[in-house]
Structure formats: C-alpha cells, structure tokens
Design a protein around this motif. Sequence first.
Motif: not given
Length: 387
Positions: A134-136, A143-144, A201-203, A224-226
């Motif tokens: 993942g990235t922030v 994810l993009e 929904a878990l994302d 947040e999915g990570m």
Amino acid sequence: MGLFSRSTFHSHPKLVLTVDAPSGSVEAALALAHGDKVHIPAMAASTLSTERRPLRMGLRSALEALSRDIHAHGLPLPKEAVVLVSSPSYRASTEIIRYEETSDFKVTPALVQKLLEAHFKRGGGESEGSHLIGTVVNGYRTLEPYGLFGRTLELFVLKSALERETARLIESEILRFFHLPVLVEPLSLALSVSLRTAMPALDKGTHLSVHMSGRATELLHFEEGMLLESASFPIGAQDLFTAISRSLHTTVEVMRDKIRLSHKGHAALSVDLLRLAGKEWVSLFEKASEMITERSPRPESVVLLAPPEILHPLEALIRGSFTYHRGGRRGLPVIPLTGVTLSRSVALPGDLGSATLAIAALFAHTQRSPFLLSTSSETLREASVVS
C-alpha cells in the motif's frame, strides 16, 4: 497500474495450496479465472490420519489426490503453483517507509524502487521476502500512486520469513506431480489482498482478521485495507479439539462429530465446550487483540477464518469477548469466511468448500505490481504479472 489488481480476463490454470506446517495439514486445488470470478473445479486435502504425520506426507497425500482428480476428469494442467503457509512457520510484519520533501514531487516507479533499495540496504534485507502492499500520498491512501504529486509518501511493506527447509520441502513435493514454477507466500499477505476483492466493504475503516489453523491462531489488524499489525499464539483448532475431547472423556473423532451437530441447531453445546476447554485460548486472544489495536482505533468488525467444524461456535466466542464497540455496549460484528461468503468472487464445488482455498485462489489470480523483493536474492526485481 495498481499495486494489486484483479485480472478480468481468462487466465492460465493455477495450482493453489494452503499449508499448515506444524500440523501437516494440506489443502490443494486447481483454480481457473473466467471473467471476474475464480472457479475451483477440483480440490483435495490431506486426511485426518495424515495430519498426524510429517508435512511431507500431508503434501504427498493432497497432491496425489488432486492429480488423480485432474486426470480423471480431463481438466487442464496447472501452469504455476501458489502456496500459502500459515503462522507460525511463516512470520510476517509490516514496516512503513516515509519520504518527505519541501516541495511537490512526482511519485514514479523509479522513486519507489530507490526508497525500497535504500531501506533494505540499511538493514532491512534479512527477511526472505517483502511486498509493497500500500501507499499513502499526502496523507491519502491509494493503490494507484504513480503519476501523483505530493510532498509526503509512505510505503507500506510486508516483510516475511519462511523456514528454508519448509520451503524446499514444499517445492520438491509439488515437483513430484507437477512441473511448474512455485511461489510460496504467507497467508497474511493473501488475506490483505484477497479480502479487498471478496469484501469491498473491508477496504474502508478498521477491521480485525482472525485465522485459526491447526496449531496456531493469527490476528491481523487492517486499516483502510492495509495490514498494519499482526500477532499470533500457538493454540489452534487441533489443540482445542484435543482439550474438548479430554473434557468429554472421548476421542477427537467422536468429539468432531459432536461439534458438527452445531451446524444442525445445537451450537450452544459446542460454544459451552469451547468456553470450558478453551479458557487459555480466550485469554491469549484477548491479550493479542488488545496489543495489536492499542495504537489504532478499535476494529469495526472481525473477519474469521477457521475450520468448518469450529467456525460457528468460535464466532460466538469471539463476539462475546468484545463487549464495547464504538463507545456503546454491544457485540462486535463477526463475519465468518465460508464458501457462501466468498461466492461473489470464487466458485467452489458444493455449498461448503474451503474458505482458505478460496482466498488462495483469489490471490493466485491477482496481478502483482510493481515491485517484489526476490526470495532467492536480496535485490529488487520487477514482479512478474500473475494473471
């Protein structure tokens, strides 16, 4: 291109395995992707008697049965093997690499590679495998990331280490039956990727995933999915089965039959038995869940992955251990992973099937890009696309 994204095109067949090394339990399946769904036309597992034998026998038993099924029904041969190994044989942890500049910069694959190389050169390279999960950018998860501009960048990297003897054993047994490349990964990585697809929904929000294998229980904390934190302790389904059978003064086989009755309306019996015989498990579970969530908000839900015989009573036990949720006194939602739960993304034979194999099949048909730390060397390489 995203870090992890599902392929919606036809894919070459995959051999997927889930391995619980401490117990010798193995599940194997043939997985095919058609459109936006993964199909499992054949699956096999090591028998109960095999589970008491070494891992080699469990692998051989499951692979031999699957190979017979594939040839008997004229199914296509797999072109690649994806193996998921449970804790504690595969240890994993998440690290965060932070980068900041005083003015806007562009996020590129070259920049990400440079940051990863510098990080592992400073002493993070002892792990056998690492994955960018993942990235922030500027405080926003994405994810993009490539092509975006920002002043801060955070890379979430899942590091993992597998016992080398176990890895060699798994590959050698697979090659006895199928001649193909073998990829061995931690189940925690597959959960962090596949649950996004299976349950969108878990994302969002904060969630706790609980995986009970034969001889261990692993907790994974997602935000947040990570995957942010993980913990495990050495008590699993076989240990609970043994404890319950002793309390009933019977054999494990008879006890399993009693627990299976819970699927027919007698769940209270098995829940009571778990409370009686699983006091140590409950204590360790509560300590582990508090430890990995102490620096983050309490989870909004719990996703449970466990053997079918114990899934529903364990669900009730976990729900009872969480009394406070979002400031109010009520039970925390527990989502059991089953073939039905995952049916929007994976088609399993029959109504039951293995949720663990479903997770493995989804992961096997996920594109991985752009970077992967090779398990055979300590240099970064462009990841091959698994589609």
